[in-house]
Design an enzyme around this catalytic site. Sequence first.
Site, mmCIF file in Angstrom:
data_model
loop_
_atom_site.group_PDB
_atom_site.id
_atom_site.type_symbol
_atom_site.label_atom_id
_atom_site.label_comp_id
_atom_site.label_asym_id
_atom_site.label_seq_id
_atom_site.Cartn_x
_atom_site.Cartn_y
_atom_site.Cartn_z
ATOM 1 N N MET A 163 9.526 -19.875 -31.138
ATOM 2 C CA MET A 163 10.258 -20.236 -29.683
ATOM 3 C C MET A 163 11.439 -19.756 -30.115
ATOM 4 S SD MET A 163 8.015 -19.959 -27.207
ATOM 5 C CE MET A 163 6.980 -20.055 -29.100
ATOM 6 N N ASP A 164 12.258 -20.915 -30.591
ATOM 7 C CA ASP A 164 13.409 -20.215 -31.600
ATOM 8 C C ASP A 164 13.871 -19.418 -32.589
ATOM 9 O OD1 ASP A 164 14.946 -23.226 -32.819
ATOM 10 O OD2 ASP A 164 13.439 -23.259 -31.602
#
Length: 399
Positions: free
Chosen positions: A173-174
């Site tokens: 997600m980062d």
Amino acid sequence: MTNEPAPALAGLRVIELASILAGPITGQFLAELGADVIKVENPATGGDPTRSWRLASEAEDADPCAYFSCANWGKRSIALNVATPSGRQVIHDLARRADVVIASYKPGDAARLGLDAEALRAVNPALIYAEISAYGDADPRPGFDAIIQAEAGFTHLNGEADGPPVKMPVALMDLLAAHQLKEGILLALLARLGGNGGRHVRVSLLDAGIASLANQASNYLVGGVVPRRMGSEHPNIVPYGAVYRLRDGRELVLAVGTERQWQRLTEAVGRPDLSAHADYAHNAARVRNRQALHETLARTFADLDAATARSRLEAGGVPFGFVNDMADVFRQQGAGRLLLDGGGLRGVRSFVASGITTASALSPPPRCNAHGREILTGQLGYDQARLQTLASEGAWTPG
């Protein structure tokens, strides 16, 4: 003399008020393209928290450690206590001269400190303030990749069909949010060239995750099917993604996306009868009968070693690959061009497109506050008296 063009973003000035991964990997991306990236770190915590995220095999005083090194090449570091007025003033002075600020404060912290987009763009209207949050402006919860993976649906989808949900092995997600933020920054720079001033670019981890669900989202939104865990297999194509173990222990993955590729596969492994079988003659039939086909192919590949499988599949033009561990990954032809090397460390570039000029070499990940004096005196023009004031007020400690 050389006619080699300057890196694409040479001269761009970036202030990184971000930590962990999404913001820092965005900063490294800009550094790879030639930007001057100043990483601002918190001296009270020893700098970016990932400086302490060491492997069990790393020395307790390893700095920079492996995790920190994955996202901080090509930067200069200054440690500032922004809870002090003089520390905040340094940020304002840097922002006045900057093109981009990357920020990833906890919800409310940037505004409380006077380091939010409104405050910094007040001193520099041309500034592009690029902000990462967990859930967006309306939700104050802090963000952690493992939780966002779960809430964006990835953890539910990942894992074997009969096993529990599994987190992806990287902070996906980062990384997805970083890609969205890079695009936002570049578009804002393009708009600024047209005379439209600065921008406040915002990206949330959750938005980036949901926007990346691709066919899994449309299988639900269009097909009305809630996707389930399928291991490495594909919900719409067979055989695609399944892993087959060979006689010598190597593991192989197929990506058969067309009927012609399917026919070539059956010929390559000596089973042309499968392409004529009613249960496997076309993709829709193979999707319905995936388990039986998987078992048949597993037996077929178990009789082949890696060299034979490679030879036959390559000759037949069948898309395939071997399952590589990390050592195998970097033995591959071409992987070397992605490596960064310096200061006794190695890393991987975040920007891989060709045709765009990047920095020919990047400085290794810096120690915390390694460039503090250089930034304060060389970039901001502070004199010795000003440095002593910063030190006496606890805003900065000479390195």
